[in-house]
Design a protein around this motif. Structure first.
Motif, short mmCIF file in Angstrom:
data_model
loop_
_atom_site.label_atom_id
_atom_site.label_comp_id
_atom_site.label_asym_id
_atom_site.label_seq_id
_atom_site.Cartn_x
_atom_site.Cartn_y
_atom_site.Cartn_z
N SER A 239 -8.21 -21.86 43.25
CA SER A 239 -7.97 -22.13 42.36
C SER A 239 -7.63 -20.30 41.56
CB SER A 239 -8.33 -22.46 41.04
OG SER A 239 -8.81 -24.04 41.16
N VAL A 240 -5.74 -19.85 41.62
CA VAL A 240 -5.83 -19.04 41.31
C VAL A 240 -4.65 -18.87 39.60
CG1 VAL A 240 -4.19 -16.72 41.61
CG2 VAL A 240 -5.07 -18.52 43.38
N ALA A 241 -5.16 -18.36 38.56
CA ALA A 241 -4.13 -17.99 37.81
C ALA A 241 -3.24 -16.72 36.99
CB ALA A 241 -5.30 -18.29 36.45
N VAL A 242 -2.30 -16.59 37.28
CA VAL A 242 -1.93 -15.79 37.33
C VAL A 242 -0.68 -15.26 35.28
CG1 VAL A 242 0.15 -14.11 37.66
CG2 VAL A 242 -1.13 -15.15 39.56
N VAL A 243 -0.96 -14.54 35.09
CA VAL A 243 -0.24 -13.47 33.47
C VAL A 243 0.34 -13.10 33.68
CG1 VAL A 243 -0.88 -13.79 30.96
CG2 VAL A 243 -2.41 -14.64 32.45
N VAL A 244 1.69 -13.52 33.52
CA VAL A 244 2.51 -11.91 33.65
C VAL A 244 3.74 -11.73 32.52
CG1 VAL A 244 5.01 -11.60 34.73
CG2 VAL A 244 3.22 -13.27 36.26
N ASP A 245 3.47 -10.41 31.99
CA ASP A 245 4.87 -10.07 30.66
C ASP A 245 5.57 -10.42 31.01
OD1 ASP A 245 4.48 -9.19 28.75
OD2 ASP A 245 3.57 -7.37 28.44
N GLY A 246 6.19 -10.30 29.75
CA GLY A 246 8.10 -10.11 29.66
C GLY A 246 8.56 -8.98 29.74
N VAL A 247 9.54 -8.99 29.40
CA VAL A 247 10.66 -7.84 29.55
C VAL A 247 10.91 -7.58 28.14
CG1 VAL A 247 13.01 -7.55 30.56
CG2 VAL A 247 12.14 -8.93 31.24
N TYR A 248 10.63 -6.02 28.21
CA TYR A 248 10.90 -4.78 27.00
C TYR A 248 12.38 -4.28 27.10
CZ TYR A 248 5.81 -5.95 26.11
OH TYR A 248 5.19 -6.50 25.77
N THR A 249 12.88 -3.78 26.31
CA THR A 249 13.63 -3.34 25.91
C THR A 249 13.73 -2.29 25.00
OG1 THR A 249 15.22 -5.46 27.13
CG2 THR A 249 16.62 -3.63 26.35
N ASP A 250 14.59 -0.81 25.30
CA ASP A 250 14.21 -0.34 24.54
C ASP A 250 15.54 0.16 24.14
OD1 ASP A 250 14.03 2.06 23.02
OD2 ASP A 250 13.67 4.07 24.37
N GLU A 251 16.20 0.14 22.44
CA GLU A 251 17.08 0.29 21.76
C GLU A 251 17.67 1.43 21.33
OE1 GLU A 251 16.91 -2.48 18.40
OE2 GLU A 251 16.49 -4.35 19.36
N GLY A 252 17.06 2.48 21.93
CA GLY A 252 17.10 4.26 21.46
C GLY A 252 16.67 4.47 20.37
N ASP A 253 15.91 3.69 19.80
CA ASP A 253 15.45 4.11 17.83
C ASP A 253 14.80 3.95 18.33
OD1 ASP A 253 16.02 1.14 17.94
OD2 ASP A 253 17.46 1.88 15.96
#
Length: 542
Positions: A350-364
Motif C-alpha cells: 500500500s502506497v500513499a502519495v501527497v503532492v503539493d500544488g503549483v506556486y506562482t510568484d506575481e512579482g510584488d
C-alpha cells in the motif's frame, strides 16, 4: 647633558610617565603576540581516559619530549595538532591506551615456565575478554565496553556439556539499533568456540537490558529481524519514490508513505504427476504352449477294474491343442517437482502519495497557489505504480492525492540562500579566526590611537619661538608688519600744525597698540610657542 636635562624639563614629568606607560604596554602586547605565535596549536590526543592510561601516556610523552596539556580531571590530553597522527601511531605500538584491558600481550609479559594450567586458563580468558572489548570499542557508537566470558570445561566421562556464555556492558553514544545489537552478539559468538548468539547478554551503562542472552529469545530475535526487514523495505521504497518525485514536482513537495505486508514463512512443496497419455512399452513377452492328450494303454483305471469290462475299453482317442500367452509391460511418464518458497515474499503493498500544488510568484511578493491538473496527477500515479512494482492480482493499493502543504516553499533559486555559507568551518577554525580578529583589532587600535600620535609628535620639528621687536627697533615713525619687522613710513605732513611732542606721543601710542594687537594674534595662533616664550622669560628673570 644640559640639553637632555632641558629636554626632560621641557617635556614634563606627566608626559614622561604617560610615554613610559605606553612603552611598557606596547612591549607587553608584542611579547604576548610573540609568545602566542610560538605556542603550538593544541588538540585532543585522547579523551575519556582512565587514570592508569593517562599516567602511562604522559610518561611516554615526557620520554619523547613532546609538549602536552591536561584538561578536565586528567582524562583528556592535548598535544600539538600537527603531531597527533604520529603520536597515536607511536603510542599504539606501545599498546596504549589499554583502557584498563589486557589482551594477548599478557603472554608476552609473563613467563610460562613454572606456570600452572589454572593460571594459563585464567590468562587465556583475560586475553579473550580484553581483545573482544577492544574490538567492540572500535565501533563508532561505542564509547567503552567490558566483556565477561564463562567458558565451562568438559569433565572426563561426562556426556553433557554446558555451552559458553558471555555478558557485555556497553557505554554508548545515543541508542543502539537492534541490528547493531545483533551484530555485537554474532561477533562475540563467532570468536568463542561453541557459543550461540542467543547466549550473549548485553546491558548498557544505564542498566537497560539490550539482549537477555538466556537462549529463549530466539523467537523474539526472529520477530525483530522480520520487523526490521519490513521497515527497511518500506524505507527503501519510500526513498526511491520521493527521489523520483523530487525531480518532477520539486524537492520537499511530495510526501510518500509505504506499508508492506511480507510473508516470512518458508515452505517446501513436492509434487509428482503421472501422465496416462504418455505410455511407453518397457518390455514384451510371448509364450506358446502345445497340449497333447490320448487313451491310457496298459494303465489301471477304474473302468478296467469294473466287472464285465472288456479289454477294448483300454483304447481311447488322442487330443492335441496349442495355446499362446503374451505379456506386455508399459512405462507411464512421471514428473516430480519440488518448490521451495523462501521468506520475504510481498503479500500486499500500500502506497500513499501527497503532492503539493503549483506556486506562482506575481512579482510584488505575493505567491498564489494553484492545484495540479488531473492529467498530471494521473501521470504521477502511473510513475509511482511503475516504481513500486504494482500488482493488481496481489491486491496492491496506490493512491496519489493533490493537497496544499502547510509550509509554503521558498521560490528562490537553489544556491542563492543568503544564510548558507560558502565554506564549512569547524569549531577550532572559528575560535582561531575570532582570536586573530581580536588581536588584529587591538593592534590597529594601538597603532592608530597610540603610536601614530607619538610618532607624529616626535617627527614634527619644533618651531623656534618668535622674538618680539623692541621699542628702539620700532622707532618713532615705524610700524610693525605681520611678520614682526619694522616698516618705516614717512608720515604725511599734517594739515594742522601740532606740537612735536604731541605727534611723537600719538605715534608711540599707536605703535604700542599695534604691537600689543600683534602679540595677541601670535599668542592665539601659537599658544605653545607663547608658553615657551613666557617660560624662558621666567627662567631668565630667576
Amino acid at each position: 647633558m644640559d640639553n637632555f636635562t632641558q629636554l626632560m624639563n621641557r617635556i614634563g614629568l606627566p608626559r614622561l610617565a604617560a610615554m613610559a606607560t605606553v612603552a611598557v604596554l606596547m612591549l607587553g602586547f608584542f611579547a604576548f603576540l610573540i609568545m602566542r605565535a610560538q605556542t603550538p596549536n593544541l588538540a585532543p590526543l585522547y579523551t575519556g581516559l582512565s587514570l592508569e592510561d593517562s599516567s602511562a601516556i604522559i610518561s611516554e610523552l615526557q620520554t619523547m619530549n613532546t609538549p602536552y596539556e591536561l584538561r578536565g580531571e586528567g582524562d583528556t590530553i592535548l598535544v600539538p595538532r600537527d603531531q597527533i597522527t604520529t603520536l597515536r601511531m607511536t603510542l599504539a605500538g606501545s599498546g596504549l591506551p589499554q583502557r584498563g584491558q589486557v589482551g594477548y600481550e599478557i603472554f608476552d609479559q609473563q613467563s610460562t615456565l613454572g606456570a600452572t594450567s589454572f593460571v594459563q586458563n585464567i590468562n587465556n580468558v583475560r586475553a579473550l575478554e580484553g581483545e573482544l572489548a577492544r574490538t567492540i570499542n572500535s565501533l563508532t557508537r561505542i564509547k567503552s565496553a567490558r566483556v565477561h566470558l564463562v567458558l565451562p570445561e568438559r569433565e572426563l566421562f561426562r556426556r553433557e556439556r554446558k555451552d559458553p556464555t558471555a555478558s557485555i556492558v556497553l557505554s554508548v553514544r545515543g541508542e543502539l539499533a537492534s541490528g547493531e545489537i545483533r551484530a555485537i552478539q554474532h561477533m562475540v559468538s563467532s570468536a568463542i568456540e561453541g557459543m550461540s548468539p542467543t547466549h550473549v547478554a548485553i546491558v548498557d551503562d544505564q542498566g537497560n537490558l539490550l539482549a537477555s542472552g538466556s537462549g529463549d529469545d530466539a523467537e523474539g530475535a526472529l520477530s525483530g529481524q522480520a520487523a526490521e526487514r519490513t521497515l527497511s523495505y518500506e524505507n527503501r521504497m519510500r526513498t526511491r519514490v520521493e527521489d523520483m518525485l523530487a525531480n518532477v514536482v520539486g524537492a520537499g513537495r511530495a510526501r510518500v508513505e509505504v506499508s508492506a505486508e511480507i510473508d516470512f514463512n518458508r515452505s517446501t512443496t513436492t509434487q509428482e504427476t503421472f501422465d496416462p497419455e504418455s505410455q511407453v512399452v518397457r518390455s514384451s513377452q510371448i509364450r506358446e504352449t502345445e497340449n497333447l492328450s490320448g487313451g491310457a494303454d496298459g494303465q489301471v483305471t477304474v473302468a478296467n477294474e469294473l466287472p464285465g469290462a472288456s479289454g477294448n475299453n483300454g483304447n481311447t482317442a488322442t487330443e492335441k491343442g496349442t495355446s499362446t500367452e503374451e505379456v506386455t509391460n508399459y512405462e507411464i511418464s512421471k514428473t516430480t517437482q519440488t518448490a521451495v518458497t523462501e521468506a520475504g515474499q510481498i503479500k500486499r503493498l500500500s502506497v500513499a502519495v501527497v503532492v503539493d500544488g503549483v506556486y506562482t510568484d506575481e512579482g510584488d511578493g505575493n505567491v498564489t497557489y494553484a492545484p495540479r491538473s488531473a492529467e498530471e496527477v494521473t501521470q504521477i500515479l502511473t510513475l509511482v505504480r511503475s516504481a513500486v512494482g504494482y500488482s493488481e492480482t496481489r491486491g496492491d493499493s496506490v493512491e496519489v492525492v493533490n493537497m496544499q502543504f502547510a509550509e509554503r516553499p521558498e521560490l528562490a533559486a537553489p544556491g542563492t540562500d543568503a544564510s548558507g555559507g560558502l565554506l564549512d568551518f569547524t569549531r577550532d577554525d572559528l575560535m582561531n579566526g575570532a582570536e586573530m580578529a581580536v588581536t588584529l583589532l587591538i593592534a590597529l587600535a594601538l597603532v592608530f590611537f597610540v603610536m601614530r600620535p607619538l610618532l607624529k609628535k616626535v617627527l614634527t620639528p619644533e618651531t623656534k619661538p618668535l622674538s618680539l621687536p623692541s621699542a628702539a627697533e620700532v622707532g618713532h615713525a615705524g610700524t610693525l608688519g605681520p611678520d614682526g619687522r619694522v616698516i618705516n613710513e614717512e608720515p604725511d605732513e599734517p594739515k594742522d600744525k601740532t606740537p612735536a611732542w604731541v605727534a611723537n606721543a600719538k605715534s608711540m601710542g599707536e605703535t604700542q597698540l599695534q604691537t600689543l594687537k600683534m602679540v595677541g594674534d601670535l599668542v592665539e595662533e601659537n599658544p605653545k610657542q607663547a608658553a615657551l616664550i613666557v617660560r624662558d622669560w621666567l627662567g631668565s628673570a630667576a
